[in-house]
Design a protein around this motif. Structure first.
Motif, PDB file in Angstrom:
ATOM      1  N   GLN A  44     -18.966  57.029 -24.577  1.00 32.26           N
ATOM      2  CA  GLN A  44     -18.475  57.970 -25.597  1.00 32.26           C
ATOM      3  C   GLN A  44     -16.966  57.894 -25.782  1.00 32.26           C
ATOM      4  N   GLY A  45     -16.338  56.877 -25.246  1.00 31.96           N
ATOM      5  CA  GLY A  45     -14.893  56.741 -25.429  1.00 31.96           C
ATOM      6  C   GLY A  45     -14.064  57.634 -24.531  1.00 31.96           C
ATOM      7  N   ALA A  46     -14.664  58.208 -23.490  1.00 32.19           N
ATOM      8  CA  ALA A  46     -13.933  59.195 -22.697  1.00 32.19           C
ATOM      9  C   ALA A  46     -13.481  58.705 -21.322  1.00 32.19           C
ATOM     10  N   CYS A  47     -14.022  57.605 -20.812  1.00 29.12           N
ATOM     11  CA  CYS A  47     -13.714  57.241 -19.417  1.00 29.12           C
ATOM     12  C   CYS A  47     -12.867  55.978 -19.270  1.00 29.12           C
ATOM     13  N   GLY A  48     -12.855  55.119 -20.286  1.00 28.65           N
ATOM     14  CA  GLY A  48     -12.012  53.926 -20.237  1.00 28.65           C
ATOM     15  C   GLY A  48     -12.542  52.773 -19.404  1.00 28.65           C
ATOM     16  N   SER A  49     -13.724  52.929 -18.808  1.00 23.56           N
ATOM     17  CA  SER A  49     -14.232  51.851 -17.944  1.00 23.56           C
ATOM     18  C   SER A  49     -14.612  50.600 -18.739  1.00 23.56           C
ATOM     19  N   CYS A  50     -14.744  50.741 -20.037  1.00 24.25           N
ATOM     20  CA  CYS A  50     -15.140  49.617 -20.896  1.00 24.25           C
ATOM     21  C   CYS A  50     -13.940  48.984 -21.597  1.00 24.25           C
ATOM     22  N   THR A  51     -12.710  49.313 -21.149  1.00 24.04           N
ATOM     23  CA  THR A  51     -11.509  48.856 -21.858  1.00 24.04           C
ATOM     24  C   THR A  51     -11.384  47.330 -21.837  1.00 24.04           C
ATOM     25  N   VAL A  52     -11.164  46.760 -23.006  1.00 25.57           N
ATOM     26  CA  VAL A  52     -10.859  45.326 -23.147  1.00 25.57           C
ATOM     27  C   VAL A  52      -9.685  45.225 -24.124  1.00 25.57           C
ATOM     28  N   LEU A  53      -9.142  44.030 -24.266  1.00 30.46           N
ATOM     29  CA  LEU A  53      -8.070  43.817 -25.237  1.00 30.46           C
ATOM     30  C   LEU A  53      -8.665  43.246 -26.507  1.00 30.46           C
ATOM     31  N   LEU A  54      -8.298  43.870 -27.620  1.00 31.14           N
ATOM     32  CA  LEU A  54      -8.745  43.401 -28.937  1.00 31.14           C
ATOM     33  C   LEU A  54      -7.490  43.013 -29.705  1.00 31.14           C
ATOM     34  N   THR A 105     -12.026  49.892 -12.244  1.00 25.35           N
ATOM     35  CA  THR A 105     -10.946  48.928 -12.037  1.00 25.35           C
ATOM     36  C   THR A 105     -10.751  47.937 -13.185  1.00 25.35           C
ATOM     37  N   PRO A 106     -11.815  47.321 -13.724  1.00 25.16           N
ATOM     38  CA  PRO A 106     -11.568  46.386 -14.837  1.00 25.16           C
ATOM     39  C   PRO A 106     -10.872  47.057 -16.019  1.00 25.16           C
ATOM     40  N   GLY A 107     -11.257  48.280 -16.328  1.00 26.69           N
ATOM     41  CA  GLY A 107     -10.623  48.991 -17.441  1.00 26.69           C
ATOM     42  C   GLY A 107      -9.180  49.339 -17.130  1.00 26.69           C
ATOM     43  N   MET A 108      -8.933  49.793 -15.894  1.00 29.54           N
ATOM     44  CA  MET A 108      -7.555  50.088 -15.484  1.00 29.54           C
ATOM     45  C   MET A 108      -6.698  48.834 -15.593  1.00 29.54           C
ATOM     46  N   ILE A 109      -7.232  47.732 -15.110  1.00 28.33           N
ATOM     47  CA  ILE A 109      -6.466  46.479 -15.103  1.00 28.33           C
ATOM     48  C   ILE A 109      -6.174  46.013 -16.528  1.00 28.33           C
ATOM     49  N   MET A 110      -7.132  46.151 -17.426  1.00 22.04           N
ATOM     50  CA  MET A 110      -6.876  45.717 -18.806  1.00 22.04           C
ATOM     51  C   MET A 110      -5.851  46.626 -19.486  1.00 22.04           C
ATOM     52  N   SER A 111      -5.889  47.920 -19.192  1.00 24.52           N
ATOM     53  CA  SER A 111      -4.861  48.820 -19.740  1.00 24.52           C
ATOM     54  C   SER A 111      -3.495  48.452 -19.183  1.00 24.52           C
ATOM     55  N   ALA A 112      -3.452  48.105 -17.890  1.00 25.65           N
ATOM     56  CA  ALA A 112      -2.184  47.700 -17.276  1.00 25.65           C
ATOM     57  C   ALA A 112      -1.687  46.393 -17.884  1.00 25.65           C
ATOM     58  N   GLU A 113      -2.599  45.452 -18.105  1.00 20.44           N
ATOM     59  CA  GLU A 113      -2.205  44.174 -18.730  1.00 20.44           C
ATOM     60  C   GLU A 113      -1.572  44.416 -20.096  1.00 20.44           C
ATOM     61  N   GLY A 133      -6.183  57.081 -20.615  1.00 21.75           N
ATOM     62  CA  GLY A 133      -7.573  57.076 -21.080  1.00 21.75           C
ATOM     63  C   GLY A 133      -8.543  56.492 -20.069  1.00 21.75           C
ATOM     64  N   ASN A 134      -8.028  56.153 -18.882  1.00 23.28           N
ATOM     65  CA  ASN A 134      -8.881  55.551 -17.844  1.00 23.28           C
ATOM     66  C   ASN A 134      -9.087  56.561 -16.721  1.00 23.28           C
ATOM     67  N   VAL A 135     -10.342  56.853 -16.458  1.00 23.76           N
ATOM     68  CA  VAL A 135     -10.672  57.858 -15.440  1.00 23.76           C
ATOM     69  C   VAL A 135     -11.120  57.165 -14.158  1.00 23.76           C
ATOM     70  N   CYS A 136     -10.547  57.624 -13.024  1.00 26.94           N
ATOM     71  CA  CYS A 136     -11.003  57.137 -11.713  1.00 26.94           C
ATOM     72  C   CYS A 136     -11.527  58.325 -10.927  1.00 26.94           C
ATOM     73  N   ARG A 137     -12.724  58.177 -10.385  1.00 31.60           N
ATOM     74  CA  ARG A 137     -13.301  59.314  -9.647  1.00 31.60           C
ATOM     75  C   ARG A 137     -13.104  59.134  -8.142  1.00 31.60           C
TER      76      ARG A 137
END
Ligand code: FES
Ligand code: FES
Length: 190
Positions: A44-54, A105-113, A133-137
């Motif tokens: 739903q766009g709320a956790c950021g775990s699916c973050t990639v670069l477009l 982690t993959p989403g965090m890393i892509m946001s960091a990149e 936008g990246n949530v870590c539990r």
């Protein structure tokens, strides 16, 4: 339902897939292309775990219809390492114990990149904003922010080393040219 062919460059490699209107970029990456790095958390766009670069910008791929990104360049966590050599951000996450279950982690890393690509020396506030936008539990955010800070420093050091090596190489080439010119001049005088 209309199926459309979508052409993408994923991690530098041309890919084509058949997508229905409801196929998300996340689904296309995971189920059509077998790239399982981006994770499906909330969808739903709320956790950021699916973050990639477009085209270089971080996006939550669970909200991007694949049919809308025909011709785009997509970067995923699978494209960061050089063989077995981790990228600077990946290395900093490992060395800084910034990952626990690893789901975020993959989403965090892509946001960091994405952040370090446009800002090589971010403040902590800028890092916090980039991963907002990246949530870590699991880990809490301090090791993650610290890892991104360390990756930025490592990238700046590498960049300075490259610039210094380039200067040394240019100086050597210049000295060589001067020497050759001097030699040519001497020959002309003989
Ligand atoms: S799975 Fe995309 S934001 Fe949560
Ligand atoms: S390491 Fe488990 S969700 Fe972040």
């Amino acid at each position: 339902m209309t199926v459309k062919i979508v052409n993408l460059k994923v991690n530098g490699v041309d890919k084509a897939l058949m997508a229905e209107p409801g196929t998300t970029l996340l689904l296309a990456l995971r189920e059509h292309l077998g790239l399982m790095g981006a994770k499906r958390g909330c969808a739903q766009g709320a956790c950021g775990s699916c973050t990639v670069l477009l085209d270089g910008d971080p996006v939550v791929s669970c909200l991007v219809p694949a049919v809308t990104v025909d011709g785009a360049e997509v970067g995923t966590v699978e494209g960061l390492a050089d063989g077995r050599k981790l990228s600077d951000v990946q290395r900093a996450f490992v060395d800084g114990f910034a990952t626990q279950c690893g789901f975020c982690t993959p989403g965090m890393i892509m946001s960091a990149e994405a952040l370090l690509d446009r800002n090589p020396d971010p403040t902590d506030d800028e890092i916090n904003e980039a991963i907002s936008g990246n949530v870590c539990r699991c880990t809490g955010y301090e090791p993650i922010v610290s890892a991104i800070r360390d990756a930025a420093a490592a990238r700046r050091r590498a960049s300075a080393d490259t610039a210094s090596a380039d200067t040394a190489s240019a100086d050597t080439a210049s000295a060589s040219t001067a020497s050759a010119n001097t030699g040519a001049g001497q020959e002309a005088q003989v």
